[in-house]
Design a protein around this motif. Structure first.
Motif, PDB file in Angstrom:
ATOM      1  N   ILE A 101      17.217  -0.925   3.016  1.00 35.93           N
ATOM      2  CA  ILE A 101      17.497   0.335   3.892  1.00 35.93           C
ATOM      3  C   ILE A 101      16.894   0.005   5.565  1.00 35.93           C
ATOM      4  CG2 ILE A 101      15.875   2.675   2.085  1.00 35.93           C
ATOM      5  CD1 ILE A 101      13.485   1.478   2.373  1.00 35.93           C
ATOM      6  N   LYS A 103      14.651   0.590   8.837  1.00 33.27           N
ATOM      7  CA  LYS A 103      13.557   0.479   9.611  1.00 33.27           C
ATOM      8  C   LYS A 103      13.938   1.476  10.942  1.00 33.27           C
ATOM      9  CE  LYS A 103      10.428  -3.027   8.547  1.00 33.27           C
ATOM     10  NZ  LYS A 103      10.022  -4.335   9.492  1.00 33.27           N
ATOM     11  N   PHE A 105      11.512   4.012   8.445  1.00 27.66           N
ATOM     12  CA  PHE A 105      12.117   4.841   6.985  1.00 27.66           C
ATOM     13  C   PHE A 105      11.151   5.930   7.013  1.00 27.66           C
ATOM     14  CE2 PHE A 105       9.562   0.988   6.457  1.00 27.66           C
ATOM     15  CZ  PHE A 105       8.954   1.687   5.455  1.00 27.66           C
ATOM     16  N   SER A 106      11.221   7.298   6.173  1.00 27.46           N
ATOM     17  CA  SER A 106      10.982   7.731   5.290  1.00 27.46           C
ATOM     18  C   SER A 106       9.705   7.487   4.225  1.00 27.46           C
ATOM     19  CB  SER A 106      10.869   8.947   5.338  1.00 27.46           C
ATOM     20  OG  SER A 106      11.823   8.671   4.354  1.00 27.46           O
ATOM     21  N   ASP A 109      12.677   8.479   1.921  1.00 23.27           N
ATOM     22  CA  ASP A 109      13.432   6.820   1.398  1.00 23.27           C
ATOM     23  C   ASP A 109      13.087   5.348   0.805  1.00 23.27           C
ATOM     24  OD1 ASP A 109      14.849   8.262   3.492  1.00 23.27           O
ATOM     25  OD2 ASP A 109      14.438   6.936   5.028  1.00 23.27           O
ATOM     26  N   ALA A 113      14.932   4.325  -2.739  1.00 20.90           N
ATOM     27  CA  ALA A 113      15.591   2.922  -2.870  1.00 20.90           C
ATOM     28  C   ALA A 113      14.694   1.906  -3.807  1.00 20.90           C
ATOM     29  CB  ALA A 113      14.769   2.180  -1.171  1.00 20.90           C
TER      30      ALA A 113
ATOM     31  N   HIS B  19      10.973   9.526  13.442  1.00 25.01           N
ATOM     32  CA  HIS B  19      10.475   9.358  11.850  1.00 25.01           C
ATOM     33  C   HIS B  19       8.598   9.263  12.676  1.00 25.01           C
ATOM     34  CE1 HIS B  19      13.649   7.942  10.666  1.00 25.01           C
ATOM     35  NE2 HIS B  19      13.324   7.971   9.325  1.00 25.01           N
TER      36      HIS B  19
END
Lengths: 120, 148
Positions: A101, A103, A105-106, A109, A113, B19
Motif C-alpha cells: 500500500i 502512503k 494511507f487510511s 487501508d 491490507a 488523508h
C-alpha cells in the motif's frame, strides 16, 4: 494471534500503524527504524507479519525483505511506502512481500491490507 | 525540469492532505527562486534525487502546521523530534508519490531533516528551484523542487 513487527524510519508512521492495526488479530512484538535493526529484532522475536517501509537508512526495505524471507519464507510482509510506481511494487513482491500500500494511507487501508495478507 | 512535471507534485500535495483531518488544502502557483533560503519555513525535510534526475525536493513548514498535522493523525507527541520526523515524512511521501509519473529512474534518498535553514545546497548555477506555496488551514508551507 499474529505477531506483528513494524519497520519504518518515521516514528510518526510507526506509531500510526501501531495505533491502527486490529488488536484482536495482531500482537505488536516490536518496531524498527531501519532494515538492519529489523533483522536483529526479527531474529530475537520471530514475528510472522511485518509492515515494511522501503526508503530507509542503513538497509533499505527491498534488501530487508530478501533477508527476512531467507530466514523464514513463511513471513508475511506488507510493504507500506511512498514510492508510488508499479515497478518497485513488483520488485518487492518478487523478493517475497505479499502486499503493497502507498502512503498516505487510511486506517481502513491498513486494516484491509493486513487482513488480506494473513488470509492469503 | 519540465513545467509539466510539476503537476505530479501538485497532485501529491492534494492527495497527502486528503488523508488528514482537514482535506481542504490550497496549492498556489509555482514560482522560481534562486536558493532554498528564499522559500523556507521553520522545519525542512529535504530529499536528494538521483538516477535519471538529479536535484532536490523539499517540504518546509512552520512549527504550528507540523504540530497541527501530528495531532490531526491522532498522535499526541508534538515534541521537536516528532516535528522533525513529520516534516521528513511529508517530504518523503510527496517525492515518493511523484514516481507514479516520473518513473523508477526518479530515485529518492531518505530525508535530511533540519530546523532552520537546510545546509544542503542545490548543485550548480542556473538550477533554480520551483517553489510551490501550500496553505493548509491558516498555515503556509512550501514544497521546493529543483531537478536537472
Amino acid at each position: 494471534m499474529h505477531r506483528l513487527m513494524i519497520v519504518d524510519d518515521s516514528k510518526l508512521i510507526r506509531q500510526r500503524i501501531a495505533r491502527e492495526y486490529d488488536a484482536d488479530t495482531f500482537e505488536l512484538i516490536g518496531t524498527a527504524e531501519n532494515g538492519a535493526d529489523a533483522i536483529d529484532l526479527f531474529e530475537q522475536s520471530s514475528p510472522d507479519v511485518v509492515t515494511m517501509d522501503l526508503t530507509m537508512p542503513k538497509l533499505d526495505g527491498i534488501d530487508c525483505i530478501e533477508q527476512l524471507i531467507s530466514r523464514d519464507p513463511s513471513t508475511k510482509i506488507l510493504v507500506i511506502s511512498a514510492l508510488n510506481d508499479t515497478s518497485i511494487g513488483i520488485e518487492a513482491l518478487e523478493k517475497g512481500a505479499m502486499g503493497f500500500i502507498t502512503k498516505p494511507f487510511s486506517g481502513a487501508d491498513l486494516k484491509a491490507a493486513l487482513k488480506e495478507i494473513i488470509d492469503d | 525540469m519540465k513545467e509539466e512535471n510539476l503537476r505530479v507534485f501538485l497532485s501529491s500535495i492534494v492527495k497527502y492532505f486528503a488523508h488528514t483531518s482537514d482535506p481542504s488544502v490550497n496549492v498556489g502557483a509555482p514560482y522560481l527562486v534562486d536558493e532554498i533560503k528564499d522559500a523556507c519555513k521553520d522545519y525542512t525535510g529535504l530529499i536528494s534525487i538521483s538516477g535519471d534526475y538529479n536535484g532536490v525536493c523539499y517540504f518546509s513548514a512552520p512549527a504550528v502546521l507540523l504540530r497541527h498535522l501530528i495531532l490531526s493523525v491522532g498522535e499526541t507527541d508534538t515534541s521537536e523530534s516528532m516535528m522533525l520526523d513529520a516534516v521528513g515524512e511529508v517530504a518523503n511521501t510527496l517525492s515518493g508519490n511523484a514516481r507514479k509519473e516520473l518513473g523508477k529512474g526518479f530515485e529518492i534518498s531518505a530525508p535530511h531533516i533540519t530546523k532552520g535553514l537546510p545546509t544542503m545546497e542545490t548543485e550548480g548555477e542556473g538550477n533554480r528551484i520551483y517553489a510551490i506555496p501550500i496553505q493548509w488551514k491558516s498555515y503556509k508551507a512550501m514544497l521546493g523542487i529543483s531537478l536537472h
